[in-house]
Every structure is written in structure tokens, then in C-alpha cells.
Design a protein around this motif. Structure first.
Motif, PDB file in Angstrom:
ATOM      1  N   ARG A  37      14.473   5.597  -1.412  1.00  0.00           N
ATOM      2  CA  ARG A  37      14.959   4.893  -0.252  1.00  0.00           C
ATOM      3  C   ARG A  37      13.895   3.916   0.309  1.00  0.00           C
ATOM      4  NH1 ARG A  37      14.525   5.249   4.865  1.00  0.00           N
ATOM      5  NH2 ARG A  37      13.606   7.437   4.703  1.00  0.00           N
ATOM      6  N   ARG A  38      12.871   4.367   0.531  1.00  0.00           N
ATOM      7  CA  ARG A  38      11.901   3.840   1.063  1.00  0.00           C
ATOM      8  C   ARG A  38      11.216   2.459   0.101  1.00  0.00           C
ATOM      9  NH1 ARG A  38       7.617   8.222   3.193  1.00  0.00           N
ATOM     10  NH2 ARG A  38       6.692   6.599   4.455  1.00  0.00           N
ATOM     11  N   LEU A  39      11.331   2.843  -1.135  1.00  0.00           N
ATOM     12  CA  LEU A  39      10.987   1.762  -2.177  1.00  0.00           C
ATOM     13  C   LEU A  39      12.082   0.795  -2.405  1.00  0.00           C
ATOM     14  CD1 LEU A  39       9.568   4.125  -5.052  1.00  0.00           C
ATOM     15  CD2 LEU A  39       8.331   2.688  -3.729  1.00  0.00           C
ATOM     16  N   ASP A  40      13.170   1.227  -2.345  1.00  0.00           N
ATOM     17  CA  ASP A  40      14.248   0.287  -2.324  1.00  0.00           C
ATOM     18  C   ASP A  40      14.015  -0.966  -1.040  1.00  0.00           C
ATOM     19  OD1 ASP A  40      15.245   1.150  -4.650  1.00  0.00           O
ATOM     20  OD2 ASP A  40      16.530   2.414  -3.836  1.00  0.00           O
ATOM     21  N   ALA A  41      13.682  -0.429   0.116  1.00  0.00           N
ATOM     22  CA  ALA A  41      13.531  -1.343   1.262  1.00  0.00           C
ATOM     23  C   ALA A  41      12.649  -2.145   1.326  1.00  0.00           C
ATOM     24  CB  ALA A  41      13.583  -0.346   2.455  1.00  0.00           C
ATOM     25  N   MET A  42      11.716  -2.144   0.419  1.00  0.00           N
ATOM     26  CA  MET A  42      10.551  -2.980   0.245  1.00  0.00           C
ATOM     27  C   MET A  42      10.771  -4.539  -0.533  1.00  0.00           C
ATOM     28  SD  MET A  42       7.578  -0.401  -0.754  1.00  0.00           S
ATOM     29  CE  MET A  42       7.119   1.227   0.326  1.00  0.00           C
ATOM     30  N   LYS A  43      11.065  -5.225   0.178  1.00  0.00           N
ATOM     31  CA  LYS A  43      11.476  -6.546  -0.455  1.00  0.00           C
ATOM     32  C   LYS A  43      10.506  -7.790   0.117  1.00  0.00           C
ATOM     33  CE  LYS A  43      15.400  -4.806  -1.895  1.00  0.00           C
ATOM     34  NZ  LYS A  43      15.775  -4.560  -3.134  1.00  0.00           N
ATOM     35  N   ALA A  44      10.360  -8.754  -1.033  1.00  0.00           N
ATOM     36  CA  ALA A  44       9.886 -10.086  -0.813  1.00  0.00           C
ATOM     37  C   ALA A  44      10.761 -10.883   0.174  1.00  0.00           C
ATOM     38  CB  ALA A  44       9.508 -10.883  -1.799  1.00  0.00           C
ATOM     39  N   ALA A  45      10.335 -11.102   1.482  1.00  0.00           N
ATOM     40  CA  ALA A  45      10.954 -11.797   2.556  1.00  0.00           C
ATOM     41  C   ALA A  45      10.266 -12.685   3.401  1.00  0.00           C
ATOM     42  CB  ALA A  45      11.686 -10.930   3.247  1.00  0.00           C
ATOM     43  N   ASP A  46      10.672 -13.450   4.391  1.00  0.00           N
ATOM     44  CA  ASP A  46      10.066 -14.000   5.422  1.00  0.00           C
ATOM     45  C   ASP A  46       9.695 -13.085   6.312  1.00  0.00           C
ATOM     46  OD1 ASP A  46       8.631 -15.926   6.918  1.00  0.00           O
ATOM     47  OD2 ASP A  46      10.522 -17.214   7.342  1.00  0.00           O
ATOM     48  N   HIS A  47       8.730 -12.375   6.342  1.00  0.00           N
ATOM     49  CA  HIS A  47       8.532 -11.206   7.367  1.00  0.00           C
ATOM     50  C   HIS A  47       7.728 -11.747   8.614  1.00  0.00           C
ATOM     51  CE1 HIS A  47       9.401  -7.990   4.307  1.00  0.00           C
ATOM     52  NE2 HIS A  47       8.604  -8.688   3.233  1.00  0.00           N
ATOM     53  N   VAL A  48       7.228 -12.800   8.408  1.00  0.00           N
ATOM     54  CA  VAL A  48       6.635 -13.289   9.624  1.00  0.00           C
ATOM     55  C   VAL A  48       6.997 -14.702   9.850  1.00  0.00           C
ATOM     56  CG1 VAL A  48       4.311 -13.389  11.052  1.00  0.00           C
ATOM     57  CG2 VAL A  48       4.410 -11.945   9.138  1.00  0.00           C
TER      58      VAL A  48
ATOM     59  N   PHE B 159      11.256  10.177  -8.177  1.00  0.00           N
ATOM     60  CA  PHE B 159      11.109   9.978  -6.750  1.00  0.00           C
ATOM     61  C   PHE B 159      12.202  10.800  -6.087  1.00  0.00           C
ATOM     62  CE2 PHE B 159       9.708   5.643  -8.578  1.00  0.00           C
ATOM     63  CZ  PHE B 159       8.525   5.680  -8.029  1.00  0.00           C
ATOM     64  N   THR B 160      11.924  11.385  -5.002  1.00  0.00           N
ATOM     65  CA  THR B 160      12.424  11.921  -3.891  1.00  0.00           C
ATOM     66  C   THR B 160      13.508  10.831  -3.279  1.00  0.00           C
ATOM     67  OG1 THR B 160      11.315  11.760  -2.141  1.00  0.00           O
ATOM     68  CG2 THR B 160      11.020  13.391  -3.275  1.00  0.00           C
ATOM     69  N   GLU B 161      14.591  11.185  -2.981  1.00  0.00           N
ATOM     70  CA  GLU B 161      15.515  10.426  -2.286  1.00  0.00           C
ATOM     71  C   GLU B 161      15.063   9.702  -1.331  1.00  0.00           C
ATOM     72  OE1 GLU B 161      19.141  12.144  -0.884  1.00  0.00           O
ATOM     73  OE2 GLU B 161      19.569  13.203  -3.011  1.00  0.00           O
ATOM     74  N   ASP B 162      14.007  10.172  -0.339  1.00  0.00           N
ATOM     75  CA  ASP B 162      13.345   9.474   0.754  1.00  0.00           C
ATOM     76  C   ASP B 162      12.737   8.503   0.042  1.00  0.00           C
ATOM     77  OD1 ASP B 162      12.726   9.175   3.530  1.00  0.00           O
ATOM     78  OD2 ASP B 162      10.915   9.858   2.856  1.00  0.00           O
ATOM     79  N   GLU B 163      11.724   8.744  -1.148  1.00  0.00           N
ATOM     80  CA  GLU B 163      10.845   7.914  -1.578  1.00  0.00           C
ATOM     81  C   GLU B 163      11.550   6.774  -2.228  1.00  0.00           C
ATOM     82  OE1 GLU B 163       7.234  11.025  -2.895  1.00  0.00           O
ATOM     83  OE2 GLU B 163       8.805  10.413  -4.205  1.00  0.00           O
TER      84      GLU B 163
ATOM     85  N   ARG C 292       0.933  -1.304  -0.102  1.00  0.00           N
ATOM     86  CA  ARG C 292      -0.186  -0.049  -0.015  1.00  0.00           C
ATOM     87  C   ARG C 292       0.881   1.112  -0.107  1.00  0.00           C
ATOM     88  NH1 ARG C 292      -3.958  -3.142   4.203  1.00  0.00           N
ATOM     89  NH2 ARG C 292      -5.218  -4.118   2.819  1.00  0.00           N
ATOM     90  N   LEU C 293       1.713   1.309   0.662  1.00  0.00           N
ATOM     91  CA  LEU C 293       2.897   2.503   0.708  1.00  0.00           C
ATOM     92  C   LEU C 293       3.599   2.803  -0.471  1.00  0.00           C
ATOM     93  CD1 LEU C 293       4.299   4.652   2.277  1.00  0.00           C
ATOM     94  CD2 LEU C 293       5.916   3.205   2.971  1.00  0.00           C
ATOM     95  N   ARG C 294       3.921   1.565  -1.296  1.00  0.00           N
ATOM     96  CA  ARG C 294       4.461   1.562  -2.601  1.00  0.00           C
ATOM     97  C   ARG C 294       3.464   2.335  -3.636  1.00  0.00           C
ATOM     98  NH1 ARG C 294       8.515  -0.875  -5.401  1.00  0.00           N
ATOM     99  NH2 ARG C 294       8.877  -2.403  -3.790  1.00  0.00           N
ATOM    100  N   ARG C 295       2.021   1.754  -3.629  1.00  0.00           N
ATOM    101  CA  ARG C 295       1.136   2.431  -4.401  1.00  0.00           C
ATOM    102  C   ARG C 295       0.822   3.714  -4.178  1.00  0.00           C
ATOM    103  NH1 ARG C 295      -2.850  -2.810  -4.742  1.00  0.00           N
ATOM    104  NH2 ARG C 295      -1.656  -4.145  -5.763  1.00  0.00           N
ATOM    105  N   ARG C 296       1.137   4.274  -2.752  1.00  0.00           N
ATOM    106  CA  ARG C 296       0.715   5.703  -2.584  1.00  0.00           C
ATOM    107  C   ARG C 296       1.845   6.636  -2.911  1.00  0.00           C
ATOM    108  NH1 ARG C 296      -1.003   3.523   2.569  1.00  0.00           N
ATOM    109  NH2 ARG C 296       0.850   4.337   3.564  1.00  0.00           N
ATOM    110  N   ILE C 297       3.237   6.072  -2.604  1.00  0.00           N
ATOM    111  CA  ILE C 297       4.348   6.830  -3.299  1.00  0.00           C
ATOM    112  C   ILE C 297       4.315   6.955  -4.852  1.00  0.00           C
ATOM    113  CG2 ILE C 297       6.991   6.627  -3.625  1.00  0.00           C
ATOM    114  CD1 ILE C 297       6.803   5.353  -0.722  1.00  0.00           C
TER     115      ILE C 297
END
Length: 362
Positions: A94-105, A88-92, A74-79
Motif C-alpha cells: 500500500r505504501r509503495l503504491d502511494a508513491m507517485k511522481a507528481a507536483d509535490h511542491v 511485500f506485506t499488504e501495508d508495504e 528513501r522509504l521505497r528503498r528501505r521497504i
């Protein structure tokens, strides 16, 4: 805001009267980004769900903590939506690059009960082609956002019919899974703008003689277009203009005045986009029967989940209100869902809507 499908470019029943026996209405939902309430028809909005009723869960064993965080999706789509027309801004970034598929839970076991994702809520008050069990006026649609179910490894869909007047206190907050297997399994919250249209049956399911008539008519239209497209002869030749730029401008204006090519499948039969009712299109595979596994009755589509509101081939279905935004992804792909090869249908039994539903994909 209402959405209005333009009139079809040809009165197809006037050309082929036999098609009157192959017509059916459908309600185009026209989802657009919005903030619906719990009592509204919506895609991925809050549901009119009783506080004391258990929420649907997935109990099938499959990886449930690995994938994409719903909050990230949802955050990716809002950005991305906020950055339309700029970098994208530098902050945007950075936040997009941090979104990865992973074993989150990692503590979420494969056999744990996982809350299903609320996908749609539709009311017969808003959607004229929505037909359910007698006395029940509200359909609520859920799915598990992991393509890991059954022999075809698809999502699992749950339908809940209810009488809206029986709902007392509404459940809040409403459960949801923390992770989705793919981002494209997560719908963006949208208000819907239902509009009833007329459809005609898929070409390959019509009588052979009628198919041949339609094909011959389409070929005739193409021949007429070829006869009209001689831009280099007579007074329209380049020699008739002072500069080549003037010639190009005149040719562009002439092409813009020409009617677009008309095709039965793209323009005159089955509406694209999210819809209720209507016909099934079999544009990627041969037509396949979808019959009730309880009583054998043929099952028409109840709900069609489509990647596009319309694509390049079906652009004539683009609502009049959206013509100035025809390349806006919020119009062409408002929900962000891509299942199968772009389209999924939920079929229900007209003899008894409570018989198990079936899915088909294109």
C-alpha cells in the motif's frame, strides 16, 4: 570492512610490456550501505560543512517541485531492502503504491533557489588518488537531482574543495531538495571502503600495433578454449556414464574447473564501479577528448559514478569479501544512481583543479 579486488587473471604487463607506459592507479570506493559521520568519507552522508557557510543551490530555471519526493525514494528503498527474499506485506504494498511522481511542491517556482543534494565527501586521508588544490584535503560533491541543465539536459554538478581542519561548528540539519526529477538521481547513503588498484588505458586509445597484438592474443585464448571444450568425445561422452544425470553432473563439474574467459577490456584494463582517478572507458561511444576550457590541458577523470560495482562482463573485479553475495543488489548496485546510460565521470584539470570541471557520460 576492507574490500579486496582479486588479482588480475593475467599479468598483462608481463604479456605486453609496452602497457607499462599506459598504467595509472585508481581508488575504488566500494560504497556499501552504512551510517557514516560528518567527518567520514562517504557517499550521500553528512558533510563536514561549516555552520556559517551558505549551502550550494541551483538557480537555473526548471521545474523544481515536480518529480519524486526524496522521502518516498528513501522509504521505497528501505521497504525493498527489508523485503528481500519475501513478498511485500499488504501495508508495504500500500505504501509503495502511494508513491507517485507528481507536483509535490506546487509553491516551488522554477526560478527559486533549490538546495543541491549532497552526493559525496572524500578525504585525501582515505583516498590516495584524490588530488586537489594545494593544502585542501577534502572534496565535497553536490548535484541538482534534475536532468535539466545545459544543452544535453544533464544534472549540474558542483565541487567544493576545503581544508578539513578549518571547519569549526558543523551545519545541522543540512539542507536538501524535497523532490528529485528521477529516483535514480538520488544516492543511497553509503560508507566507502577505498582500495587502490592499477588500471591500464582503454584499448581504443592504445597504439594501433599494441591494439592488434592484444586482439590477436585474445583470439588465441578463444581458440584454446574451443580446443578444450570438446565435452562429447573420448571418456567424457555420455556413453561413459550410467545415467544422463551423472553425465550432466560431471560436465558441470568440468566446466566449473575451467578458467573463465579473459578479456582485456573486461578484466585487465579499467575497474568498474565508483572510483577516483584511473582511466576513462569509452565502451558505448568513440573516445572523445575532454580538455580544460581554460588552459587546454587534457582532463583525466576525477570521480566516476557508476551504476554497478561490477556487472556480468566485469565480474572478475568483484571483491573477495563479497563473493558469497555476488547477486545481492546491495553489493552490485549499492548506491541506486543511474545517470546517462549508466556511468558519469567528473573531469578536473591537473594543471589547476579549480578550473571549471567537465562531465562525460557512457
Amino acid at each position: 570492512m576492507t574490500r579486496t579486488t582479486p588479482p588480475r587473471p593475467v599479468d598483462v604487463e608481463g604479456v605486453f610490456p609496452a602497457l607499462a607506459a599506459h598504467r595509472r592507479t585508481a581508488t575504488r570506493l566500494h560504497p556499501r550501505h552504512g551510517v557514516p559521520g560528518a567527518g567520514d568519507s562517504s557517499v550521500a552522508g553528512p558533510l563536514l560543512w561549516p555552520a556559517g557557510e551558505p549551502w550550494p543551490v541551483c538557480t537555473v530555471a526548471h521545474p523544481k517541485g515536480t518529480g519524486h519526493l526524496l522521502s518516498d525514494v528513501r522509504l521505497r528503498r528501505r521497504i525493498q531492502d527489508g523485503a528481500r527474499g519475501r513478498d511485500f506485506t499488504e501495508d508495504e504494498q500500500r505504501r509503495l503504491d502511494a508513491m507517485k511522481a507528481a507536483d509535490h511542491v506546487p509553491d516551488l517556482r522554477d526560478d527559486d533557489a533549490l538546495p543541491m543534494l549532497a552526493v559525496a565527501q572524500l578525504s585525501t586521508r582515505d583516498v590516495p588518488d584524490l588530488v586537489g588544490p594545494e593544502g585542501q584535503d577534502l572534496l565535497q560533491v553536490f548535484w541538482c537531482p534534475f536532468e535539466a541543465h545545459g544543452p544535453d539536459r544533464t544534472i549540474d554538478v558542483v565541487l567544493k574543495w576545503r581544508r578539513s581542519a578549518d571547519v569549526g561548528t558543523v551545519l545541522t540539519p543540512q539542507p536538501e531538495p524535497p523532490v528529485a526529477g528521477r529516483e535514480e538521481c538520488v544516492p543511497t547513503t553509503c560508507a566507502v571502503h577505498p582500495e587502490q588498484v592499477v588500471e591500464h588505458e582503454y584499448l581504443g586509445l592504445l597504439e594501433e600495433g599494441l591494439q592488434e597484438e592484444i586482439s590477436a592474443w585474445e583470439e588465441g585464448l578463444l581458440d584454446e578454449d574451443d580446443d578444450d571444450d570438446d565435452y562429447e568425445d573420448g571418456p567424457s561422452s555420455a556413453a561413459s556414464y550410467a545415467t544422463y544425470e551423472e553425465y550432466e553432473a560431471a560436465m558441470a563439474a568440468a566446466r566449473a574447473e575451467e578458467p573463465e574467459e579473459i578479456d582485456y577490456m573486461s578484466d585487465l584494463s579499467i575497474a568498474p564501479g565508483w572510483k577516483v582517478g584511473g582511466f576513462a572507458s569509452w565502451h558505448l561511444t568513440d573516445p572523445a577528448p575532454v580538455d580544460c576550457q581554460v588552459c587546454g590541458t587534457a582532463m583525466p577523470p576525477l570521480l566516476t559514478v557508476d551504476k554497478w560495482e561490477c556487472d556480468g562482463a566485469s565480474r572478475s573485479w568483484l571483491p573477495l569479501e563479497d563473493r558469497d553475495a555476488e547477486n545481492d543488489p546491495r553489493v552490485l548496485d549499492p548506491v541506486g544512481v543511474y545517470l546517462g546510460r549508466g556511468l558519469m565521470r567528473v573531469h578536473t584539470c591537473p594543471a589547476d583543479p579549480l578550473h571549471p570541471h567537465r562531465l562525460s557520460f557512457q
